[in-house]
Design a protein around this motif. Structure first.
Motif, PDB file in Angstrom:
ATOM      1  N   LEU A  69      -4.618   5.866   5.377  1.00 49.67           N
ATOM      2  CA  LEU A  69      -5.639   5.469   4.409  1.00 49.67           C
ATOM      3  C   LEU A  69      -6.927   5.330   5.204  1.00 49.67           C
ATOM      4  O   LEU A  69      -6.945   4.671   6.241  1.00 49.67           O
ATOM      5  N   PRO A  70      -8.013   5.938   4.757  1.00 47.66           N
ATOM      6  CA  PRO A  70      -9.237   5.936   5.556  1.00 47.66           C
ATOM      7  C   PRO A  70      -9.949   4.585   5.548  1.00 47.66           C
ATOM      8  O   PRO A  70      -9.742   3.764   4.658  1.00 47.66           O
ATOM      9  N   TRP A  71     -10.793   4.400   6.542  1.00 55.60           N
ATOM     10  CA  TRP A  71     -11.699   3.257   6.590  1.00 55.60           C
ATOM     11  C   TRP A  71     -12.502   3.245   5.300  1.00 55.60           C
ATOM     12  O   TRP A  71     -12.906   4.285   4.806  1.00 55.60           O
ATOM     13  N   MET A 126      -5.841  -4.391  -6.204  1.00 53.64           N
ATOM     14  CA  MET A 126      -6.210  -3.280  -5.329  1.00 53.64           C
ATOM     15  C   MET A 126      -6.978  -3.817  -4.129  1.00 53.64           C
ATOM     16  O   MET A 126      -7.984  -4.510  -4.281  1.00 53.64           O
ATOM     17  N   LEU A 127      -6.456  -3.526  -2.932  1.00 53.18           N
ATOM     18  CA  LEU A 127      -7.153  -3.840  -1.694  1.00 53.18           C
ATOM     19  C   LEU A 127      -8.209  -2.765  -1.516  1.00 53.18           C
ATOM     20  O   LEU A 127      -7.887  -1.577  -1.432  1.00 53.18           O
ATOM     21  N   GLU A 128      -9.489  -3.166  -1.480  1.00 56.11           N
ATOM     22  CA  GLU A 128     -10.588  -2.204  -1.427  1.00 56.11           C
ATOM     23  C   GLU A 128     -11.442  -2.417  -0.185  1.00 56.11           C
ATOM     24  O   GLU A 128     -11.395  -3.479   0.437  1.00 56.11           O
ATOM     25  N   SER A 129     -12.244  -1.425   0.133  1.00 57.34           N
ATOM     26  CA  SER A 129     -13.156  -1.479   1.280  1.00 57.34           C
ATOM     27  C   SER A 129     -12.422  -1.903   2.548  1.00 57.34           C
ATOM     28  O   SER A 129     -12.858  -2.793   3.279  1.00 57.34           O
ATOM     29  N   ILE A 130     -11.301  -1.232   2.823  1.00 54.39           N
ATOM     30  CA  ILE A 130     -10.467  -1.561   3.974  1.00 54.39           C
ATOM     31  C   ILE A 130     -11.298  -1.414   5.250  1.00 54.39           C
ATOM     32  O   ILE A 130     -11.994  -0.418   5.441  1.00 54.39           O
ATOM     33  N   SER A 131     -11.227  -2.429   6.118  1.00 52.96           N
ATOM     34  CA  SER A 131     -12.079  -2.465   7.312  1.00 52.96           C
ATOM     35  C   SER A 131     -11.601  -1.555   8.434  1.00 52.96           C
ATOM     36  O   SER A 131     -12.319  -1.338   9.395  1.00 52.96           O
ATOM     37  N   THR A 132     -10.398  -1.020   8.322  1.00 47.88           N
ATOM     38  CA  THR A 132      -9.856  -0.107   9.330  1.00 47.88           C
ATOM     39  C   THR A 132      -8.865   0.825   8.643  1.00 47.88           C
ATOM     40  O   THR A 132      -8.319   0.482   7.600  1.00 47.88           O
ATOM     41  N   SER A 133      -8.641   1.984   9.199  1.00 49.93           N
ATOM     42  CA  SER A 133      -7.674   2.889   8.575  1.00 49.93           C
ATOM     43  C   SER A 133      -6.270   2.295   8.705  1.00 49.93           C
ATOM     44  O   SER A 133      -5.978   1.577   9.649  1.00 49.93           O
ATOM     45  N   LEU A 134      -5.428   2.577   7.723  1.00 48.96           N
ATOM     46  CA  LEU A 134      -4.062   2.046   7.705  1.00 48.96           C
ATOM     47  C   LEU A 134      -3.080   3.211   7.676  1.00 48.96           C
ATOM     48  O   LEU A 134      -3.243   4.158   6.912  1.00 48.96           O
ATOM     49  N   ARG A 135      -2.036   3.121   8.496  1.00 49.04           N
ATOM     50  CA  ARG A 135      -1.017   4.169   8.564  1.00 49.04           C
ATOM     51  C   ARG A 135       0.337   3.699   8.043  1.00 49.04           C
ATOM     52  O   ARG A 135       1.235   4.482   7.863  1.00 49.04           O
ATOM     53  N   PRO A 157       3.402  -6.697   4.319  1.00 48.21           N
ATOM     54  CA  PRO A 157       3.402  -5.461   5.100  1.00 48.21           C
ATOM     55  C   PRO A 157       2.765  -4.301   4.346  1.00 48.21           C
ATOM     56  O   PRO A 157       2.797  -4.237   3.125  1.00 48.21           O
ATOM     57  N   VAL A 158       2.176  -3.386   5.115  1.00 49.19           N
ATOM     58  CA  VAL A 158       1.711  -2.113   4.569  1.00 49.19           C
ATOM     59  C   VAL A 158       2.871  -1.141   4.786  1.00 49.19           C
ATOM     60  O   VAL A 158       3.290  -0.914   5.914  1.00 49.19           O
ATOM     61  N   VAL A 159       3.425  -0.619   3.701  1.00 50.11           N
ATOM     62  CA  VAL A 159       4.583   0.276   3.808  1.00 50.11           C
ATOM     63  C   VAL A 159       4.154   1.701   3.492  1.00 50.11           C
ATOM     64  O   VAL A 159       3.268   1.926   2.666  1.00 50.11           O
ATOM     65  N   THR A 160       4.776   2.647   4.158  1.00 42.64           N
ATOM     66  CA  THR A 160       4.474   4.042   3.859  1.00 42.64           C
ATOM     67  C   THR A 160       5.170   4.452   2.565  1.00 42.64           C
ATOM     68  O   THR A 160       6.180   3.876   2.175  1.00 42.64           O
ATOM     69  N   ARG A 161       4.614   5.439   1.922  1.00 42.04           N
ATOM     70  CA  ARG A 161       5.163   5.950   0.668  1.00 42.04           C
ATOM     71  C   ARG A 161       6.308   6.909   1.003  1.00 42.04           C
ATOM     72  O   ARG A 161       6.163   8.124   0.976  1.00 42.04           O
ATOM     73  N   SER A 162       7.447   6.314   1.352  1.00 49.78           N
ATOM     74  CA  SER A 162       8.635   7.087   1.717  1.00 49.78           C
ATOM     75  C   SER A 162       9.863   6.274   1.315  1.00 49.78           C
ATOM     76  O   SER A 162       9.745   5.158   0.842  1.00 49.78           O
ATOM     77  N   ARG A 163      11.034   6.847   1.499  1.00 51.14           N
ATOM     78  CA  ARG A 163      12.312   6.224   1.165  1.00 51.14           C
ATOM     79  C   ARG A 163      12.262   5.550  -0.208  1.00 51.14           C
ATOM     80  O   ARG A 163      11.972   6.202  -1.190  1.00 51.14           O
ATOM     81  N   GLU A 164      12.531   4.232  -0.289  1.00 54.11           N
ATOM     82  CA  GLU A 164      12.582   3.577  -1.598  1.00 54.11           C
ATOM     83  C   GLU A 164      11.217   3.456  -2.260  1.00 54.11           C
ATOM     84  O   GLU A 164      11.115   3.119  -3.434  1.00 54.11           O
ATOM     85  N   ALA A 171      -1.492   6.253  -2.935  1.00 55.50           N
ATOM     86  CA  ALA A 171      -2.686   5.418  -2.785  1.00 55.50           C
ATOM     87  C   ALA A 171      -3.912   6.314  -2.901  1.00 55.50           C
ATOM     88  O   ALA A 171      -3.898   7.459  -2.438  1.00 55.50           O
ATOM     89  N   PRO A 172      -4.995   5.821  -3.517  1.00 55.98           N
ATOM     90  CA  PRO A 172      -6.180   6.663  -3.669  1.00 55.98           C
ATOM     91  C   PRO A 172      -6.788   7.012  -2.308  1.00 55.98           C
ATOM     92  O   PRO A 172      -6.785   6.202  -1.395  1.00 55.98           O
ATOM     93  N   ASN A 173      -7.304   8.207  -2.180  1.00 51.17           N
ATOM     94  CA  ASN A 173      -8.039   8.676  -0.995  1.00 51.17           C
ATOM     95  C   ASN A 173      -7.214   8.754   0.281  1.00 51.17           C
ATOM     96  O   ASN A 173      -7.776   8.776   1.375  1.00 51.17           O
ATOM     97  N   ALA A 174      -5.898   8.775   0.194  1.00 49.18           N
ATOM     98  CA  ALA A 174      -5.091   8.919   1.407  1.00 49.18           C
ATOM     99  C   ALA A 174      -5.278  10.323   1.953  1.00 49.18           C
ATOM    100  O   ALA A 174      -5.343  11.285   1.197  1.00 49.18           O
TER     101      ALA A 174
END
Length: 193
Positions: A69-71, A126-135, A157-164, A171-174
């Motif tokens: 997810l971008p800055w 919605m978490l917006e204006s994220i201060s750093t990119s998230l993986r 936790p920030v979870v990836t869009r995988s498995r369950e 997520a928008p703008n990934a």
């Protein structure tokens, strides 16, 4: 060996796993609350929930595995909230500190003893204006402000869009996962030069 010795040996053999389990003590992994997946549950001072608010599942949906997810981007926050207090409550606001701001689409009503999912039919937080990119794999501290229960703090936790989590909307703008391009393999004559 006599039958009496066989009984003693068999009893010792059968008792070993039980005695080993007793040695684990009160701090054993099996004695601690856990979430069955990457999402987290609200545990406050060793107890499940606080001030009548129980959160059996909480996570921020990050990008697909391998993407980011971008800055200044955004990510949906998914909470399952159960109000076990005698009166209705309302989730009024959420703060994420320096990680970003949280937009609450509308105050979330929490009737007593009814599980409320903030992500259905679509994400309400919605978490917006994220201060750093998230993986994925990061943790974000959220302060949830309830009308009656007050402020409840939870590290999510920030979870990836995988498995369950693979069937959740992206997520928008990934940024998409980079696909490796096939490079031609050199032929025998190219290798000789």
């Amino acid at each position: 060996m006599t039958s009496r010795r066989w009984i003693v040996v068999a009893a010792a053999f059968l008792a070993a796993p039980v005695l080993a389990g007793c040695g684990a003590g009160f701090d054993a992994n099996t004695n601690k609350p856990y979430a069955p997946n990457e999402a987290v549950a609200l545990i406050d001072q060793g107890a499940y929930g606080t001030r009548g608010i129980h959160i059996p599942q909480a996570f921020i949906l990050g990008p697909d595995s391998g993407a980011q997810l971008p800055w200044r981007g955004s990510a949906p926050i998914y909470l399952n909230i159960l109000n076990t207090g005698g009166a209705a409550d309302t989730l009024q606001a959420v703060s994420a500190g320096s990680v970003g701001s949280v937009k609450v689409a509308t105050p979330i009503q929490l009737p007593p003893n009814q599980l409320v999912n903030t992500g259905k039919p679509q994400p309400q937080l919605m978490l917006e204006s994220i201060s750093t990119s998230l993986r994925g794999g990061e943790s974000v501290r959220l302060d949830l402000q309830f009308a009656n229960a007050g402020t409840v703090t939870l590290t999510v936790p920030v979870v990836t869009r995988s498995r369950e989590f693979k069937d959740y909307p992206a997520a928008p703008n990934a940024t998409p996962v980079a696909t490796p391009s096939a490079s031609p393999t050199p032929t025998a004559t190219e290798e000789a030069h």
